[in-house]
Design a protein around this motif. Structure first.
Motif, PDB file in Angstrom:
ATOM      1  N   ARG A 187     -18.119  20.896  40.832  1.00  0.00           N
ATOM      2  CA  ARG A 187     -18.369  20.242  42.126  1.00  0.00           C
ATOM      3  C   ARG A 187     -19.857  19.994  42.385  1.00  0.00           C
ATOM      4  O   ARG A 187     -20.245  18.904  42.779  1.00  0.00           O
ATOM      5  CB  ARG A 187     -17.788  21.074  43.261  1.00  0.00           C
ATOM      6  CG  ARG A 187     -18.024  20.449  44.643  1.00  0.00           C
ATOM      7  CD  ARG A 187     -17.414  21.273  45.745  1.00  0.00           C
ATOM      8  NE  ARG A 187     -15.989  21.168  45.774  1.00  0.00           N
ATOM      9  CZ  ARG A 187     -15.323  20.178  46.377  1.00  0.00           C
ATOM     10  NH1 ARG A 187     -15.969  19.223  46.964  1.00  0.00           N
ATOM     11  NH2 ARG A 187     -14.019  20.145  46.376  1.00  0.00           N
ATOM     12  N   ASP A 218     -12.058  19.384  35.308  1.00  0.00           N
ATOM     13  CA  ASP A 218     -12.782  20.572  35.759  1.00  0.00           C
ATOM     14  C   ASP A 218     -12.768  21.657  34.684  1.00  0.00           C
ATOM     15  O   ASP A 218     -13.743  22.378  34.509  1.00  0.00           O
ATOM     16  CB  ASP A 218     -12.165  21.094  37.056  1.00  0.00           C
ATOM     17  CG  ASP A 218     -13.159  21.799  37.949  1.00  0.00           C
ATOM     18  OD1 ASP A 218     -14.370  21.505  37.857  1.00  0.00           O
ATOM     19  OD2 ASP A 218     -12.722  22.626  38.757  1.00  0.00           O
ATOM     20  N   LEU A 275     -12.353  19.038  42.460  1.00  0.00           N
ATOM     21  CA  LEU A 275     -13.222  19.729  41.500  1.00  0.00           C
ATOM     22  C   LEU A 275     -13.686  21.059  42.070  1.00  0.00           C
ATOM     23  O   LEU A 275     -14.015  21.153  43.248  1.00  0.00           O
ATOM     24  CB  LEU A 275     -14.443  18.864  41.151  1.00  0.00           C
ATOM     25  CG  LEU A 275     -14.167  17.597  40.355  1.00  0.00           C
ATOM     26  CD1 LEU A 275     -15.448  16.804  40.164  1.00  0.00           C
ATOM     27  CD2 LEU A 275     -13.532  17.912  39.011  1.00  0.00           C
ATOM     28  N   ARG A 287     -15.250  23.942  39.531  1.00  0.00           N
ATOM     29  CA  ARG A 287     -16.321  24.372  38.626  1.00  0.00           C
ATOM     30  C   ARG A 287     -17.440  23.338  38.541  1.00  0.00           C
ATOM     31  O   ARG A 287     -18.618  23.688  38.485  1.00  0.00           O
ATOM     32  CB  ARG A 287     -15.735  24.624  37.228  1.00  0.00           C
ATOM     33  CG  ARG A 287     -16.717  25.133  36.201  1.00  0.00           C
ATOM     34  CD  ARG A 287     -16.061  25.345  34.843  1.00  0.00           C
ATOM     35  NE  ARG A 287     -15.633  24.123  34.220  1.00  0.00           N
ATOM     36  CZ  ARG A 287     -16.372  23.395  33.369  1.00  0.00           C
ATOM     37  NH1 ARG A 287     -17.579  23.805  33.044  1.00  0.00           N
ATOM     38  NH2 ARG A 287     -15.913  22.294  32.838  1.00  0.00           N
TER      39      ARG A 287
END
Length: 144
Positions: A105, A23, A101, A103
């Motif tokens: 996603r 991430d 996650l 950032r």
């Protein structure tokens, strides 16, 4: 301070650890296939330390070293290593990391939609598959 042994890390906690690294340092990219059979999805993460990338090999993919001239042009003199995963490996990686996650996603969800709608072996797409891929690609481009 008392330290106690908590045992080996679980698969779930290792997935969370990998997701946190990915991430922060990873990237997700998509490209349309010229044959019209959907799109290809790729994951990558770069580091100057290959040991940091080795845990990602559990998901598949490979680690390669960037050519020195490319590294010097953009990052300095330290050697750089890149973990990359495509298609089935990318699907497996995103599926395992998705719960953690933050950032990335939206990109991950769009990428999974692309992979699920893409025709295997270059077959022609149905109208529904084309619309799912087009919608996911628009989402993908709009997410930073």
């Amino acid at each position: 301070m008392c330290l106690r042994h908590v045992g080996p890390p679980t698969t779930r906690s290792l997935d969370a650890y990998r997701a946190g690294l990915f991430d922060g340092e990873g990237s997700i990219s998509a490209s349309k296939r010229p044959s019209g059979a959907g799109a290809a999805l790729g994951l990558s993460m770069t580091s100057t330390t290959p040991e940091l990338l080795r845990p990602f090999l559990v998901y598949g993919g490979r680690i390669s070293q960037r050519p020195q001239r490319q590294v010097e042009r953009s990052f300095g003199k330290k050697p750089q290593f890149v973990w990359t995963a495509w298609s089935k490996d990318a699907h497996w990686s995103l599926t395992r990391m998705l719960p953690w996650l933050r950032r990335l996603r939206k990109r991950a969800k769009a990428g999974l939609a692309i992979l699920q709608a893409t025709a295997p072996n270059g077959e022609h797409l149905t109208g529904h598959q084309k619309s799912v891929i087009a919608r996911a690609c628009r989402t993908f481009k709009g997410v930073k």
